[in-house]
Design an enzyme around this catalytic site. Sequence first.
Site, PDB file in Angstrom:
ATOM      1  N   ILE A  59     -17.379  15.889   0.102  1.00 28.44           N
ATOM      2  CA  ILE A  59     -16.752  15.278  -1.081  1.00 28.44           C
ATOM      3  C   ILE A  59     -16.381  13.830  -0.762  1.00 28.44           C
ATOM      4  O   ILE A  59     -15.195  13.509  -0.560  1.00 28.44           O
ATOM      5  CB  ILE A  59     -15.497  16.069  -1.531  1.00 28.44           C
ATOM      6  CG1 ILE A  59     -15.819  17.562  -1.642  1.00 28.44           C
ATOM      7  CG2 ILE A  59     -14.982  15.548  -2.871  1.00 28.44           C
ATOM      8  CD1 ILE A  59     -14.630  18.431  -1.986  1.00 28.44           C
ATOM      9  N   PRO A  60     -17.371  12.935  -0.697  1.00 27.97           N
ATOM     10  CA  PRO A  60     -17.017  11.526  -0.491  1.00 27.97           C
ATOM     11  C   PRO A  60     -16.183  11.028  -1.676  1.00 27.97           C
ATOM     12  O   PRO A  60     -16.495  11.343  -2.829  1.00 27.97           O
ATOM     13  CB  PRO A  60     -18.377  10.818  -0.428  1.00 27.97           C
ATOM     14  CG  PRO A  60     -19.394  11.802  -0.892  1.00 27.97           C
ATOM     15  CD  PRO A  60     -18.796  13.160  -0.817  1.00 27.97           C
ATOM     16  N   HIS A  61     -15.126  10.286  -1.376  1.00 22.72           N
ATOM     17  CA  HIS A  61     -14.234   9.865  -2.467  1.00 22.72           C
ATOM     18  C   HIS A  61     -13.528   8.566  -2.113  1.00 22.72           C
ATOM     19  O   HIS A  61     -13.319   8.257  -0.933  1.00 22.72           O
ATOM     20  CB  HIS A  61     -13.197  10.951  -2.749  1.00 22.72           C
ATOM     21  CG  HIS A  61     -12.351  11.265  -1.552  1.00 22.72           C
ATOM     22  ND1 HIS A  61     -12.743  12.179  -0.608  1.00 22.72           N
ATOM     23  CD2 HIS A  61     -11.177  10.774  -1.117  1.00 22.72           C
ATOM     24  CE1 HIS A  61     -11.833  12.239   0.334  1.00 22.72           C
ATOM     25  NE2 HIS A  61     -10.862  11.389   0.064  1.00 22.72           N
ATOM     26  N   CYS A  62     -13.157   7.838  -3.118  1.00 27.25           N
ATOM     27  CA  CYS A  62     -12.342   6.639  -2.924  1.00 27.25           C
ATOM     28  C   CYS A  62     -11.771   6.201  -4.271  1.00 27.25           C
ATOM     29  O   CYS A  62     -12.167   6.715  -5.314  1.00 27.25           O
ATOM     30  CB  CYS A  62     -13.158   5.492  -2.317  1.00 27.25           C
ATOM     31  SG  CYS A  62     -14.403   4.809  -3.404  1.00 27.25           S
TER      32      CYS A  62
END
Lengths: 117, 151
Positions: B63-66
């Site tokens: 879950i790449p997130h920013c």
Amino acid sequence: MNPQLRVLIALQDILLLLRDARDPDQRKVLGKMGLKIDNLETLEATKADLEDQLSTSILGEYRRAVQRHGRIVAPVIGSVCYQCFVRIPSAIDCAEDRNTSLYRCENCGMYLYWVDK
Amino acid sequence: MKLSEIITPERINLNLKSANRDGVLEELVKLLHLDTHARETVLRTLCAREELGSTGIGKGVAIPHCRSLVVSEVTVAVGRSKKGVSFKSIDKRKAFLFFLIVAPPVGAPPGDYLIALGTVAQAARLLAMDKRIKKIRDVRQFMKLVEELGQ
């Protein structure tokens, strides 16, 4: 996009990431999801690299604004500055060179970035 | 909040081609349909986030997130890699299901971002455990599966 604005936005995103990474409540929530956060020093290095790319005058403004407001660029969404929530004058809001020139909010002084919807 | 409420068919790619982490992130960010500079900004922030610790949560899910100034609302993109990609996940297994989350710094309370993350994490685990996820062929089937799982 204006190269200095691009750096300022990247810096602001990194600052936000740093703030989130240091927030114990957020770390706890993320940890429960299996999302670990370490290596904060690598983020500090990225921040320093980006700061080196700012001109001396903008670097000074950036440091003052971050100390005071925690940010230096405000998104403009629907003609409104999302730092102070004041409407941007239409002459600026409709300018063809928005995002390619540096514009500041006449009310709060933030650099402005028009977000595509 | 349900996963089906925050994903849209045009932001789903069930055939990711990249064989490495950076390539997958690039393919996922493309699904957000941002301009070139905004795309580069998000990619840079996502890579910085990965440096803090992998967003591979195990069981084949990442879950790449920013949060980024270049988006105006919480935006989610979904990708599936048939071969799987090494994502330095906590269980050391390859990730094959990816959920990219990008949220604005302002305009949406930080809580929305965390709620979206929680929603995605829960749904992603269920989806990854369902054997049908590897067999579905199109976005319509994916959306149907998400609904069938009550997500």
